[in-house]
Design an enzyme around this catalytic site. Structure first.
Site, short mmCIF file in Angstrom:
data_model
loop_
_atom_site.label_atom_id
_atom_site.label_comp_id
_atom_site.label_asym_id
_atom_site.label_seq_id
_atom_site.Cartn_x
_atom_site.Cartn_y
_atom_site.Cartn_z
N LYS A 8 -7.91 2.23 -8.72
CA LYS A 8 -6.79 1.50 -9.31
C LYS A 8 -6.74 0.19 -8.51
O LYS A 8 -6.46 0.20 -7.31
CB LYS A 8 -5.48 2.28 -9.14
CG LYS A 8 -4.27 1.57 -9.70
CD LYS A 8 -3.02 2.41 -9.50
CE LYS A 8 -1.81 1.72 -10.10
NZ LYS A 8 -0.59 2.50 -9.86
N THR A 10 -4.78 -2.14 -7.93
CA THR A 10 -3.60 -2.52 -7.16
C THR A 10 -3.35 -1.61 -5.95
O THR A 10 -2.46 -1.88 -5.15
CB THR A 10 -2.35 -2.51 -8.06
OG1 THR A 10 -2.22 -1.22 -8.65
CG2 THR A 10 -2.44 -3.58 -9.14
N CYS A 11 -4.13 -0.55 -5.83
CA CYS A 11 -3.98 0.40 -4.73
C CYS A 11 -4.55 -0.21 -3.44
O CYS A 11 -5.66 -0.74 -3.43
CB CYS A 11 -4.73 1.69 -5.09
SG CYS A 11 -5.09 2.79 -3.73
N THR A 12 -3.80 -0.13 -2.36
CA THR A 12 -4.22 -0.72 -1.08
C THR A 12 -5.53 -0.12 -0.58
O THR A 12 -6.44 -0.85 -0.18
CB THR A 12 -3.11 -0.53 -0.02
OG1 THR A 12 -1.92 -1.15 -0.51
CG2 THR A 12 -3.49 -1.16 1.30
#
Length: 115
Positions: A8, A10-12
């Site tokens: 994903k 946007t996942c850090t």
């Protein structure tokens, strides 16, 4: 050998793994499984390669996990996989696949075990 990261964007942790692969000069494909869902057969194969059960790959802190009351329900592996395909928030990430191996690259430092 080609590497694929299921992520994903946007996942850090996904961003850390993506950056580490780019920094290492590795040729890889990135799959955003929110816009390009992981097919059920592929998810089964990734689980086999990681040596994980579907329940071990669940993100238990997600609202959808609580909404579906997954902690309270006895579901088969196929039922859990079907729910993960339908609700990608349930899948822990990122998953990095290379040939016959795959890992859950969480924390990002685990990436070293597959490179």
């Amino acid at each position: 050998m080609k590497i694929t990261i299921y992520q994903k964007p946007t996942c850090t942790t996904c961003r850390q793994v993506y950056a580490a692969l780019r920094e290492a000069g590795v040729d890889f494909d990135a799959v955003n499984y929110y816009t390009d869902p992981i097919p059920k057969t592929t998810l089964k194969e990734l689980l086999r390669k990681m040596g994980l059960t579907p329940r071990e790959l669940l993100r238990t802190k997600e609202p959808v996990y609580k909404e579906l009351r997954l902690a309270e329900r006895e579901l088969t592996d196929d039922q859990l996989i079907e729910l993960m395909v339908t609700h990608p928030d349930l899948i822990q990430r990122p998953i990095v696949e290379k040939g016959t191996r795959a890992i859950l690259a969480r924390p990002a430092e685990r990436l070293k075990t597959i490179l």
